[in-house]
Design a protein around this motif. Structure first.
Motif, PDB file in Angstrom:
ATOM      1  N   UNK A  26       0.987  -1.212   0.061  1.00 22.37           N
ATOM      2  CA  UNK A  26      -0.077  -0.107   0.271  1.00 22.37           C
ATOM      3  C   UNK A  26       0.787   1.355   0.034  1.00 22.37           C
ATOM      4  N   UNK A  27       2.159   1.368   0.803  1.00 25.33           N
ATOM      5  CA  UNK A  27       2.935   2.473   0.851  1.00 25.33           C
ATOM      6  C   UNK A  27       3.210   2.319  -1.136  1.00 25.33           C
ATOM      7  N   UNK A  28       4.000   1.312  -1.534  1.00 26.48           N
ATOM      8  CA  UNK A  28       4.186   1.975  -3.189  1.00 26.48           C
ATOM      9  C   UNK A  28       3.033   2.146  -3.658  1.00 26.48           C
ATOM     10  N   UNK A  29       1.931   1.453  -4.227  1.00 29.93           N
ATOM     11  CA  UNK A  29       0.857   1.817  -3.956  1.00 29.93           C
ATOM     12  C   UNK A  29       0.784   3.522  -4.107  1.00 29.93           C
ATOM     13  N   UNK A  42      14.214   7.031  -3.469  1.00 24.43           N
ATOM     14  CA  UNK A  42      14.832   6.796  -2.422  1.00 24.43           C
ATOM     15  C   UNK A  42      13.526   6.075  -1.299  1.00 24.43           C
ATOM     16  N   UNK A  43      12.346   6.506  -1.229  1.00 22.56           N
ATOM     17  CA  UNK A  43      11.278   6.140  -0.751  1.00 22.56           C
ATOM     18  C   UNK A  43      11.100   4.892  -1.061  1.00 22.56           C
ATOM     19  N   UNK A  44      11.953   3.868  -2.217  1.00 25.15           N
ATOM     20  CA  UNK A  44      11.397   2.250  -2.395  1.00 25.15           C
ATOM     21  C   UNK A  44      12.499   1.733  -1.350  1.00 25.15           C
ATOM     22  N   UNK A  45      13.427   2.816  -1.708  1.00 26.75           N
ATOM     23  CA  UNK A  45      14.707   2.044  -1.495  1.00 26.75           C
ATOM     24  C   UNK A  45      14.947   1.885  -0.079  1.00 26.75           C
TER      25      UNK A  45
END
Length: 112
Positions: A26-29, A42-45
């Motif tokens: 849900x964070x990635x979406x 950077x957030x995905x990392x």
């Protein structure tokens, strides 16, 4: 390497879909829907680190991991209203259309 490259992510979980085990998905979406592409990487990392997954499983709120360049308000509003139905529809698409087994991974390029 190209400004014309696009990425999409489909979720095909192998376990029952619940709020507590879909925080990263849900964070990635939410990031894809609310943030500029420059802050996505950077957030995905951060999200893909094992210690982040453990921390989220232990109850840490995902907003703790937001990066400074992100729009916190847009992220939090969308994250809190993003239901589990979208993850379920991804799972159904993966299994019914792409013929993947639960949890199986694949790469689709140019729609093929």
């Amino acid at each position: 390497t190209s400004s014309h490259t696009r990425i999409g992510i489909l979720y095909n979980p192998s376990s029952k879909i619940k709020e507590d085990n879909t925080a990263i998905a849900r964070g990635i979406l939410t990031t894809l829907l609310t943030q500029k592409s420059s802050s996505f990487k950077s957030f995905l990392s951060k999200l893909t680190k094992e210690e982040t997954a453990k921390s989220l499983a232990a109850g840490t709120k995902i907003v703790k991991f937001l990066t400074p360049e992100m729009d916190d308000n847009a992220f939090e509003k969308k994250y809190n209203t993003l239901g589990l139905d979208i993850i379920k529809s991804h799972q159904m698409f993966c299994q019914e259309v792409l013929k993947l087994l639960p949890g199986q991974m694949a790469v689709v390029s140019n729609g093929r």
